[in-house]
Design a protein around this motif. Structure first.
Motif, PDB file in Angstrom:
ATOM      1  N   PHE A 132      -2.790   0.188   7.872  1.00 15.98           N
ATOM      2  CA  PHE A 132      -4.285   0.083   7.328  1.00 15.98           C
ATOM      3  C   PHE A 132      -4.063   0.090   5.635  1.00 15.98           C
ATOM      4  CE2 PHE A 132      -4.096   2.492  11.119  1.00 15.98           C
ATOM      5  CZ  PHE A 132      -4.963   1.431  12.165  1.00 15.98           C
ATOM      6  N   ALA A 133      -2.786  -0.167   5.182  1.00 16.96           N
ATOM      7  CA  ALA A 133      -2.615   0.196   3.497  1.00 16.96           C
ATOM      8  C   ALA A 133      -3.361  -1.196   3.075  1.00 16.96           C
ATOM      9  CB  ALA A 133      -1.276  -0.029   3.585  1.00 16.96           C
ATOM     10  N   GLN A 134      -3.372  -2.302   3.537  1.00 14.51           N
ATOM     11  CA  GLN A 134      -3.995  -3.446   3.052  1.00 14.51           C
ATOM     12  C   GLN A 134      -5.361  -3.101   2.706  1.00 14.51           C
ATOM     13  OE1 GLN A 134      -5.360  -7.332   4.714  1.00 14.51           O
ATOM     14  NE2 GLN A 134      -3.012  -7.861   4.083  1.00 14.51           N
ATOM     15  N   VAL A 175       1.034  -4.793  10.970  1.00 17.35           N
ATOM     16  CA  VAL A 175       1.034  -4.532   9.593  1.00 17.35           C
ATOM     17  C   VAL A 175       1.002  -5.507   8.594  1.00 17.35           C
ATOM     18  CG1 VAL A 175       2.326  -3.121   7.786  1.00 17.35           C
ATOM     19  CG2 VAL A 175       2.801  -2.481  10.434  1.00 17.35           C
ATOM     20  N   PRO A 176      -0.510  -5.811   8.223  1.00 15.07           N
ATOM     21  CA  PRO A 176      -0.611  -6.768   7.333  1.00 15.07           C
ATOM     22  C   PRO A 176       0.178  -6.608   6.050  1.00 15.07           C
ATOM     23  CG  PRO A 176      -2.785  -6.022   8.267  1.00 15.07           C
ATOM     24  CD  PRO A 176      -1.538  -5.078   8.727  1.00 15.07           C
ATOM     25  N   LYS A 177       0.539  -7.695   5.333  1.00 16.47           N
ATOM     26  CA  LYS A 177       1.174  -7.314   3.847  1.00 16.47           C
ATOM     27  C   LYS A 177       0.544  -6.698   3.033  1.00 16.47           C
ATOM     28  CE  LYS A 177       4.275 -11.361   4.509  1.00 16.47           C
ATOM     29  NZ  LYS A 177       4.836 -12.664   3.929  1.00 16.47           N
ATOM     30  N   TYR A 178       0.953  -5.658   2.390  1.00 18.87           N
ATOM     31  CA  TYR A 178       0.432  -4.681   1.098  1.00 18.87           C
ATOM     32  C   TYR A 178       1.373  -4.658  -0.037  1.00 18.87           C
ATOM     33  CZ  TYR A 178       2.863  -1.060   3.117  1.00 18.87           C
ATOM     34  OH  TYR A 178       3.807   0.006   3.508  1.00 18.87           O
ATOM     35  N   LYS A 179       0.804  -4.353  -1.126  1.00 20.19           N
ATOM     36  CA  LYS A 179       1.447  -4.041  -2.256  1.00 20.19           C
ATOM     37  C   LYS A 179       1.005  -2.861  -2.909  1.00 20.19           C
ATOM     38  CE  LYS A 179       3.533  -6.397  -6.676  1.00 20.19           C
ATOM     39  NZ  LYS A 179       3.820  -7.601  -7.140  1.00 20.19           N
ATOM     40  N   LEU A 180       1.784  -1.561  -2.724  1.00 22.32           N
ATOM     41  CA  LEU A 180       1.331  -0.483  -3.334  1.00 22.32           C
ATOM     42  C   LEU A 180       2.275   0.263  -4.310  1.00 22.32           C
ATOM     43  CD1 LEU A 180      -0.706   1.152  -0.618  1.00 22.32           C
ATOM     44  CD2 LEU A 180      -1.765   0.431  -2.799  1.00 22.32           C
ATOM     45  N   ASP A 181       2.918  -0.785  -5.161  1.00 21.10           N
ATOM     46  CA  ASP A 181       4.315  -0.316  -5.975  1.00 21.10           C
ATOM     47  C   ASP A 181       3.991  -0.005  -7.517  1.00 21.10           C
ATOM     48  OD1 ASP A 181       3.714  -2.788  -6.814  1.00 21.10           O
ATOM     49  OD2 ASP A 181       5.777  -3.623  -6.187  1.00 21.10           O
ATOM     50  N   ASP A 182       2.746   0.308  -7.744  1.00 22.30           N
ATOM     51  CA  ASP A 182       2.362   0.737  -9.056  1.00 22.30           C
ATOM     52  C   ASP A 182       2.769   2.059  -9.467  1.00 22.30           C
ATOM     53  OD1 ASP A 182       1.125   1.293 -11.547  1.00 22.30           O
ATOM     54  OD2 ASP A 182      -0.092  -0.347 -11.459  1.00 22.30           O
TER      55      ASP A 182
END
Length: 281
Positions: A132-134, A175-182
């Motif tokens: 659910f991170a997306q 798991v949908p793709k997500y980007k939380l790398d800030d």
């Protein structure tokens, strides 16, 4: 004036006419009593993987110690966005043990719904399963969330968890793709929270029944979801009331250990109270 209470005459035998929530100073004391009473009994079974009360006790203390190491003020709201997985209960209990308030989040929320709850509750930290991170990625920059703890479904399932995570990610692609790398979001993996937390000091906070335990949000079917403040006293009283009504039944089966099948989502307050009833039975 004495209030007439004719309904008390209809109570089944063995059900007390009142309960005393002042028996405990906090919901944490009630949890700790259960840990001591049932230490080696199973507390949760998920996908065939069992965790004892001792396992959950130690894991929740690790979560609590890690949270305290983040230098968050007492009363800070921590969001919990997970389905029914083994890490749900130790995370929720760890938040409370650390002296913070928990706001459970429906993991199926859209970004818009999630943004509203995070902002309305004032949450500063969120524990989220990566399925659910997306949704979180879509709104993270519009919230006050500073720390993210990312978990995988199988994080507390040992070797079986590796298989579960592989199937979920590679086979079923859930798991949908997500980007939380800030870097400003300070993302930590849940296993690292447990590992680090076990080696960190834990300072037992001073809790009281009038402190907020949960910010429980309504379904939002008739407008914006609204946060309900549930104090430590609210939860302790509800747990003791449920136990009082079920005690005549459980006492008839001579201390046989009772398990509850939890088909409801744990983020819902009804399921949360059922889990407490299971712990007390």
């Amino acid at each position: 004036m004495t209030l007439n209470k004719p309904w008390l005459a209809q109570y089944p035998a063995g059900v007390p006419k009142s309960i005393d929530p002042d028996k405990y100073n906090s919901i944490v004391e009630l949890y700790e009593e259960c840990f001591d009473r049932f230490r080696m009994h199973p507390m949760s079974i998920c996908m065939g993987v069992t965790h004892t009360y001792d396992d959950i006790d130690k894991a929740s203390l690790a979560v609590a110690a890690w949270l305290q190491a983040q230098d968050l003020p007492q009363g800070t709201v921590v969001a919990l966005m997970m389905p029914n997985v083994p890490q749900y209960l130790p995370t929720m209990i760890g938040i409370l043990r650390a002296g913070y308030a928990c706001t459970p989040v429906n993991p199926l929320y859209t970004g818009r719904e999630l943004r509203h709850q995070l902002n309305d509750s004032g949450a500063k930290v969120i524990f989220v399963v990566d399925n659910f991170a997306q949704a979180l990625e879509q709104v993270i920059d519009e919230t006050n969330i500073k720390r993210i703890v990312l978990s995988k479904m199988g994080d507390m399932m040992g070797l079986k968890g590796i298989l579960v995570n592989t199937i979920i990610r590679q086979v079923k692609r859930l798991v949908p793709k997500y980007k939380l790398d800030d870097p400003k979001h300070e993302v930590t993996k849940f296993p690292d929270v447990l590992k680090k937390g076990r080696n960190l000091p834990f300072q037992k906070p001073k809790l009281s029944l009038d402190k907020t335990a949960f910010l429980q949000y309504t379904g939002g079917t008739t407008g914006l979801s609204k946060g309900t403040i549930l104090t430590q006293r609210n939860i302790v009283a509800a747990a003791m009331q449920s136990e009082a009504w079920f005690r005549p039944i459980t006492s008839e089966i001579n201390e046989v250990y009772i398990n509850l099948v939890m088909a409801l989502p744990l983020y819902h307050i009804f399921a949360s109270m059922l889990s407490m009833l299971g712990m007390r039975s």
